[in-house]
Design a protein around this motif. Structure first.
Motif, PDB file in Angstrom:
ATOM      1  N   GLY A 179     -19.118  -4.991   8.793  1.00 38.13           N
ATOM      2  CA  GLY A 179     -18.088  -4.378   9.623  1.00 38.13           C
ATOM      3  C   GLY A 179     -16.799  -4.078   8.898  1.00 38.13           C
ATOM      4  N   CYS A 180     -16.177  -2.963   9.269  1.00 31.52           N
ATOM      5  CA  CYS A 180     -14.913  -2.529   8.680  1.00 31.52           C
ATOM      6  C   CYS A 180     -14.357  -1.407   9.547  1.00 31.52           C
ATOM      7  N   HIS A 181     -13.041  -1.210   9.484  1.00 28.13           N
ATOM      8  CA  HIS A 181     -12.404  -0.110  10.219  1.00 28.13           C
ATOM      9  C   HIS A 181     -11.913   0.992   9.314  1.00 28.13           C
ATOM     10  N   ASN A 182     -11.904   0.758   8.000  1.00 22.86           N
ATOM     11  CA  ASN A 182     -11.002   1.543   7.179  1.00 22.86           C
ATOM     12  C   ASN A 182     -11.613   2.602   6.290  1.00 22.86           C
ATOM     13  N   GLY A 183     -12.760   2.353   5.701  1.00 22.75           N
ATOM     14  CA  GLY A 183     -13.339   3.363   4.815  1.00 22.75           C
ATOM     15  C   GLY A 183     -12.581   3.515   3.511  1.00 22.75           C
ATOM     16  N   CYS A 184     -12.363   2.402   2.806  1.00 21.48           N
ATOM     17  CA  CYS A 184     -11.681   2.471   1.513  1.00 21.48           C
ATOM     18  C   CYS A 184     -12.580   3.146   0.478  1.00 21.48           C
ATOM     19  N   GLY A 185     -11.936   3.798  -0.501  1.00 26.68           N
ATOM     20  CA  GLY A 185     -12.691   4.319  -1.641  1.00 26.68           C
ATOM     21  C   GLY A 185     -13.067   3.160  -2.543  1.00 26.68           C
ATOM     22  N   VAL A 186     -14.352   3.077  -2.921  1.00 27.77           N
ATOM     23  CA  VAL A 186     -14.802   1.966  -3.775  1.00 27.77           C
ATOM     24  C   VAL A 186     -15.620   2.484  -4.947  1.00 27.77           C
ATOM     25  N   LYS A 187     -15.675   1.662  -5.984  1.00 28.25           N
ATOM     26  CA  LYS A 187     -16.602   1.902  -7.091  1.00 28.25           C
ATOM     27  C   LYS A 187     -17.650   0.802  -7.019  1.00 28.25           C
ATOM     28  N   LEU A 188     -18.911   1.213  -6.880  1.00 28.36           N
ATOM     29  CA  LEU A 188     -19.997   0.236  -6.816  1.00 28.36           C
ATOM     30  C   LEU A 188     -20.708   0.206  -8.166  1.00 28.36           C
ATOM     31  N   PHE A 189     -20.805  -0.965  -8.759  1.00 19.71           N
ATOM     32  CA  PHE A 189     -21.458  -1.122 -10.062  1.00 19.71           C
ATOM     33  C   PHE A 189     -22.867  -1.675  -9.858  1.00 19.71           C
ATOM     34  N   PRO A 247     -33.928  -4.620  11.918  1.00 16.10           N
ATOM     35  CA  PRO A 247     -33.012  -4.933  10.813  1.00 16.10           C
ATOM     36  C   PRO A 247     -32.387  -3.670  10.230  1.00 16.10           C
ATOM     37  N   VAL A 248     -31.060  -3.659  10.105  1.00 15.96           N
ATOM     38  CA  VAL A 248     -30.417  -2.477   9.509  1.00 15.96           C
ATOM     39  C   VAL A 248     -29.927  -2.790   8.107  1.00 15.96           C
ATOM     40  N   CYS A 249     -29.797  -1.727   7.324  1.00 18.03           N
ATOM     41  CA  CYS A 249     -29.324  -1.904   5.957  1.00 18.03           C
ATOM     42  C   CYS A 249     -27.809  -1.735   5.904  1.00 18.03           C
ATOM     43  N   MET A 250     -27.237  -1.985   4.742  1.00 17.19           N
ATOM     44  CA  MET A 250     -25.773  -1.967   4.582  1.00 17.19           C
ATOM     45  C   MET A 250     -25.338  -0.719   3.823  1.00 17.19           C
ATOM     46  N   PHE A 251     -24.031  -0.487   3.791  1.00 20.36           N
ATOM     47  CA  PHE A 251     -23.594   0.832   3.298  1.00 20.36           C
ATOM     48  C   PHE A 251     -23.984   1.149   1.859  1.00 20.36           C
ATOM     49  N   PRO A 252     -24.073   0.165   0.937  1.00 19.54           N
ATOM     50  CA  PRO A 252     -24.514   0.560  -0.412  1.00 19.54           C
ATOM     51  C   PRO A 252     -25.989   0.987  -0.442  1.00 19.54           C
ATOM     52  N   GLU A 253     -26.701   0.743   0.658  1.00 21.82           N
ATOM     53  CA  GLU A 253     -28.146   0.995   0.684  1.00 21.82           C
ATOM     54  C   GLU A 253     -28.508   2.290   1.397  1.00 21.82           C
ATOM     55  N   ARG A 254     -27.511   3.133   1.690  1.00 20.07           N
ATOM     56  CA  ARG A 254     -27.805   4.333   2.481  1.00 20.07           C
ATOM     57  C   ARG A 254     -26.771   5.425   2.231  1.00 20.07           C
ATOM     58  N   ASN A 255     -27.139   6.644   2.618  1.00 21.41           N
ATOM     59  CA  ASN A 255     -26.168   7.731   2.646  1.00 21.41           C
ATOM     60  C   ASN A 255     -25.462   7.754   3.994  1.00 21.41           C
ATOM     61  N   ARG A 313      -9.802  12.037   7.771  1.00 23.20           N
ATOM     62  CA  ARG A 313     -10.521  12.475   6.582  1.00 23.20           C
ATOM     63  C   ARG A 313     -12.007  12.203   6.793  1.00 23.20           C
ATOM     64  N   ALA A 314     -12.830  12.921   6.026  1.00 24.74           N
ATOM     65  CA  ALA A 314     -14.261  12.632   6.011  1.00 24.74           C
ATOM     66  C   ALA A 314     -14.602  12.228   4.590  1.00 24.74           C
ATOM     67  N   ALA A 315     -15.370  11.157   4.458  1.00 21.23           N
ATOM     68  CA  ALA A 315     -15.709  10.686   3.123  1.00 21.23           C
ATOM     69  C   ALA A 315     -17.193  10.364   3.073  1.00 21.23           C
ATOM     70  N   ALA A 316     -17.793  10.585   1.921  1.00 24.25           N
ATOM     71  CA  ALA A 316     -19.233  10.365   1.799  1.00 24.25           C
ATOM     72  C   ALA A 316     -19.532   8.930   1.396  1.00 24.25           C
ATOM     73  N   MET A 317     -20.620   8.436   1.948  1.00 21.48           N
ATOM     74  CA  MET A 317     -21.185   7.169   1.506  1.00 21.48           C
ATOM     75  C   MET A 317     -22.456   7.513   0.752  1.00 21.48           C
ATOM     76  N   ILE A 318     -22.610   6.922  -0.403  1.00 16.98           N
ATOM     77  CA  ILE A 318     -23.735   7.279  -1.257  1.00 16.98           C
ATOM     78  C   ILE A 318     -24.600   6.053  -1.517  1.00 16.98           C
ATOM     79  N   LYS A 319     -25.902   6.244  -1.350  1.00 15.39           N
ATOM     80  CA  LYS A 319     -26.831   5.132  -1.563  1.00 15.39           C
ATOM     81  C   LYS A 319     -26.877   4.755  -3.034  1.00 15.39           C
ATOM     82  N   VAL A 320     -26.648   3.481  -3.349  1.00 15.56           N
ATOM     83  CA  VAL A 320     -26.718   3.049  -4.750  1.00 15.56           C
ATOM     84  C   VAL A 320     -27.813   2.016  -4.991  1.00 15.56           C
ATOM     85  N   CYS A 321     -28.321   1.390  -3.924  1.00 13.19           N
ATOM     86  CA  CYS A 321     -29.432   0.465  -4.151  1.00 13.19           C
ATOM     87  C   CYS A 321     -30.398   0.523  -2.977  1.00 13.19           C
TER      88      CYS A 321
END
Ligand SMILES: Nc1nc2c(c(=O)[nH]1)N[C@H]1C(S)=C(S)[C@@H](COP(=O)(O)OP(=O)(O)OC[C@H]3O[C@@H](n4cnc5c(=O)[nH]c(N)nc54)[C@H](O)[C@@H]3O)O[C@H]1N2
Ligand SMILES: Nc1nc2c(c(=O)[nH]1)N[C@H]1C(S)=C(S)[C@@H](COP(=O)(O)OP(=O)(O)OC[C@H]3O[C@@H](n4cnc5c(=O)[nH]c(N)nc54)[C@H](O)[C@@H]3O)O[C@H]1N2
Ligand SMILES: [Mo]
Length: 749
Positions: A32-42, A472-480, A490-498
């Motif tokens: 859960g989150c309200h904000n949609g921060c820009g992140v770098k996922l390694f 069961p649902v997946c989390m944001f690093p696991e999906r677009n 603003r609109a921002a993309a979430m990108i699947k990384v794992c």
């Protein structure tokens, strides 16, 4: 729509020197989150998420990140993640007797039961439950409407998160506004049109911890570095309050009185903006007349502060050029009459003309109208079905939002009137631990429904108590996905990384797949990415494009009311019946409500219920936010749990002595509704006569069949279904309670 792409030219994915892949994306949900921060996922060569950093190129957070994102790998890879769909026999609700099933079987059972309920009793008898805004709102409401139900609910009495304030804003301005911290501009504090606010009012918001409702606490520090003064209205000495120029430690629940007192002082001392009021406001005389009921001496007594403090606050509104205001949850949830209090607070900045001007109050531009708030697909619901929404007859304002009345819904569940509820869908809502008011009453009301589906990344007390099917649902690093945030600036993309853990799927995938079976015409897309592109139609951008240009900002201009940018007919003015800011609201008057702001005592209160107060002498604010937790989430993450291992009741040492409790004691906090356990923490910065409790507690490591001890420690054992006259607002921040020693949780139920 004219949009500004920020991400163009910044690579989405790169290899780091250590051989990790770094992806620039957006934090959204789950968790859960309200904000949609820009992140770098390694991620490493095995596709494991190993590290998260804030993205310095994201205008919203500029590299800042909260502990929950920093500790994200521990949340994503937790052993407690749910990996497979499961079913359980209805008679085994509350027992840990789950059976793993395939997605096909889960979908077949769901479609069969939902179709049967719809055909036999009507789609309105199946209700849909959501917690706070996460990335399901537009999809779950579309799913509900395409099935045919009008009943969207969260079971927080009076829909008391943001909705009461939103009614206060739309009811007077036909618009929604926010403090202007330059967040609408991609170049932020450097934008030439923006001006630093002369004064920032932080009104009942702990934004360095909560970063609530699209606002980030550090923005205030950036403004202070550039010269802003700070006024804090909060009974507690928060970190920001300790650095404020003026700190009003008001009695919890008295905000409406304070606001009316300030309005009255501004008018009586001729400190308002005559020109703006004359040209753009409606009902000023009536407001001035009403405000006379709130002279300084009376307000000072009601708010437990001095007359001079009120005078100073009023001067801070106007004496430094501009002022802006960020408010928080107490405005919705410390008094049943929350909308009138919100109207009063708004009126301060309306009569001073600080409306959609640089460094004043800012009316955001919606990049996708109805996107975040859930208006997408509303036409799918027939007028006949819409008319069956629970509570809309008693509270006519509820016709206009997706939500039904939780207060009428609990009665409907108990009485079967006007119709019996048969089934329920829970997605992003661990209702028996957190959102649900009067948790024991709610558990009794829900436990015998015919069919319950629960969708979450984790097993929770609510799922354990109620669900027949668990998805069961997946989390944001696991999906677009696309992140639309509060105000959708603003609109921002979430990108699947794992890869998703186990067989978990995204909420969007699940609802698209089920939507296509339940009403294929309403879900014409083959993939979720096609669906995202359809949602963004108004911007002319597709998902593939936003993936590389993210975040995308809509073009922003100030003083939109002068330019015909607020009304559907393109005329200057506001989107209200009179075209003006309605200090006297025709909308509220039209549905039989008081058109003017007012203050009435919270129920119960020291002034209105002296007998109650005598027996329960502490004014208790429940639900203080903690850095490590988002509501009932994150307690399974050891890094975050270490920050707050147990529920805490904070009180002033003098009160502790008076009531015979000491630091570290387990205590009961009790009132006439119920009681819950907490550990005492003595804090001299808590106003004497008040205390706070943490909300959303349960112990993931505890016994599932005792519902992880949630019933012992849930602070919503103390709260009551009792909304304001318009159906919105409740009291969970100004309860009357007593405290006494206990033996610790896990002993009781
Ligand atoms: N870490 C974290 N962040 C969160 C959440 C979370 O669970 N964890 N939840 C999110 C959600 S859904 C919401 S709604 C927001 C809420 O976050 P906020 O809007 O910040 O609200 P609270 O934290 O409830 O309270 C804010 C401040 O109000 C003070 N206060 C209490 N009662 C009163 C009162 O009657 N009047 C005044 N003027 N002040 C009072 C408290 O002392 C506290 O400092 O946080 C969001 N952000
Ligand atoms: N006493 C008291 N009670 C309060 C409050 C208070 O201040 N005091 N605050 C109230 C407020 S303002 C609010 S908004 C509510 C919040 O209440 P809720 O939003 O219902 O919060 P949670 O209980 O954490 O339940 C959310 C569940 O959703 C799951 N989840 C997280 N992200 C996702 C996702 O993307 N998809 C899916 N499917 N699941 C997800 C989490 O694992 C968790 O189990 O609580 C309210 N309750
Ligand atoms: Mo909330």
């Amino acid at each position: 729509m004219e949009t500004i792409p920020v991400g163009k030219g910044i690579p989405v994915q790169e290899k780091t020197r250590g051989g990790l892949t770094v992806t620039r994306t957006t934090a959204w949900t789950a968790p859960g989150c309200h904000n949609g921060c820009g992140v770098k996922l390694f991620t490493d060569e095995n596709g494991m998420l190993v590290k998260v950093e804030g993205d310095p190129d994201a205008p919203f957070n500029q590299g800042r990140l909260c502990p929950r994102c920093c500790a994200l790998p521990g949340t994503v890879f937790s052993e407690r993640r749910m990996l497979h769909p499961m079913k359980r026999a209805r008679e085994d609700r509350g027992k840990d007797k789950w059976q793993q099933i395939s997605w096909d079987e889960a979908y077949d059972i769901i479609i069969e039961k939902m179709t049967e309920i719809k055909d036999t009793y009507g789609a309105e008898t199946f209700i849909f439950n959501q917690g706070t805004g996460r990335d399901i709102v537009s999809y779950l409401t579309r799913f509900m409407w395409s099935y045919g139900s009008p009943n969207y609910v969260g079971f927080q009495s009076g829909n008391s998160c943001y909705v009461p304030r939103i009614v206060g804003m739309t009811g007077t301005m036909g618009a929604f506004w926010l403090g202007d911290f330059s967040q609408q501009f991609p170049d932020r504090f450097d934008n030439p049109e923006w001006q630093v606010p002369g004064v920032v009012f932080n009104w009942g918001v702990n934004n360095l911890v909560s970063n609530a409702d699209g606002n980030m606490g550090w923005w205030i520090l950036e403004c202070m570095k550039r010269g802003s003064k700070l006024v804090v209205i909060d009974p507690k000495v928060t970190w920001l309050a300790a650095r404020a120029d003026l700190h009003l430690r008001i009695r919890p629940g008295s905000d409406g009185a304070l606001a009316m007192g300030i309005v009255n002082y501004l008018i009586e001392n001729d400190l308002y903006d005559h020109k703006f009021v004359e040209q753009w406001c409606y009902g000023f005389e009536e407001l001035a007349e009403r405000a006379k009921e709130y002279p300084l001496d009376k307000v000072a007594e009601l708010c437990w502060i001095t007359e001079d403090e009120i005078v100073q606050a009023a001067h801070y509104v106007v004496d430094y050029g501009t002022s802006t205001m960020q408010w928080g949850l107490p405005a919705d949830a410390n008094n049943q009459e929350a909308t009138p209090a919100a109207q009063a607070i708004n009126a301060i900045w309306q009569i001073t003309g600080l409306v959609d001007v640089p460094g004043g109050m800012m009316i955001p531009v919606d990049i996708m109208p109805g996107g975040y708030a859930g208006g997408w697909g509303r036409e799918l619901l027939s007028p006949e079905q819409a008319a069956k929404k629970i509570g809309a007859d008693v509270y006519p304002l509820m016709q206009f939002s997706p939500w039904c009345s939780p207060d009428k819904m609990i009665e409907t569940l108990e009485t079967g009137e006007p119709y019996k509820i048969r089934g329920a869908w829970f997605e992003t809502n661990n209702v028996l631990a957190c959102m649900g008011t009067d948790a024991e009453r709610l558990l009794s009301a829900l436990k015998d429904l015919e069919f319950i589906v629960y969708v979450d990344p984790y097993m929770t007390p609510t799922a354990m108590a109620l669900a027949d099917i668990f998805l069961p649902v997946c989390m944001f690093p696991e999906r677009n996905g696309i992140a639309l945030t509060t105000g959708s600036q603003r609109a921002a993309a979430m990108i699947k990384v794992c890869e998703p853990q186990g067989e978990s799927k995204s909420d969007q995938q699940i609802l698209l797949e089920l939507g296509r079976r339940i009403n294929p015409d309403a879900w014409p897309w083959d993939t979720v990415e096609e669906m995202f592109s359809a949602q963004m139609e108004a911007t002319g951008l597709g998902f593939d494009e936003v993936r590389v240009t993210s975040p995308v900002y809509p073009k922003f201009t100030y003083r939109k009311y002068e330019k015909g940018l607020l009304r559907p007919d393109g005329q200057p003015g506001f989107a209200t019946a009179t075209g003006r800011i309605e200090l006297w609201s025709t909308m509220l008057n039209g549905v039989g409500l008081d058109p003017l702001p007012f203050f009435s005592e919270p129920v119960p209160s020291p002034f209105a219920n002296p007998d109650y107060y005598e027996e329960y002498p502490l004014v208790v604010s429940t639900g203080i936010r903690r850095h490590g937790f988002f509501h009932a989430e994150h307690r399974e993450n050891p890094y975050l749990r270490r920050l707050t291992p147990e529920p805490i009741c904070e009180m002033n040492p003098k009160d502790a002595e008076k009531y015979g409790v000491a630091e570290g004691d387990w205590i009961w906090v009790e009132n006439r509704i119920g009681r819950c356990q907490s550990r005492v923490h003595l804090n001299p910065t808590i106003l004497e006569g008040t205390a706070t409790t943490d909300h959303a507690w349960w112990f993931p490591e505890g016994d599932p069949e005792k519902l992880y001890s949630v019933r012992d420690v849930n602070t919503n054992n103390l709260t009551e279904f009792r909304p304001g006259k318009n159906g919105y607002g409740m009291n969970l921040k100004a309860l009357l309670c007593k405290v006494y020693k206990a033996d610790g949780p896990k002993e009781e139920k």
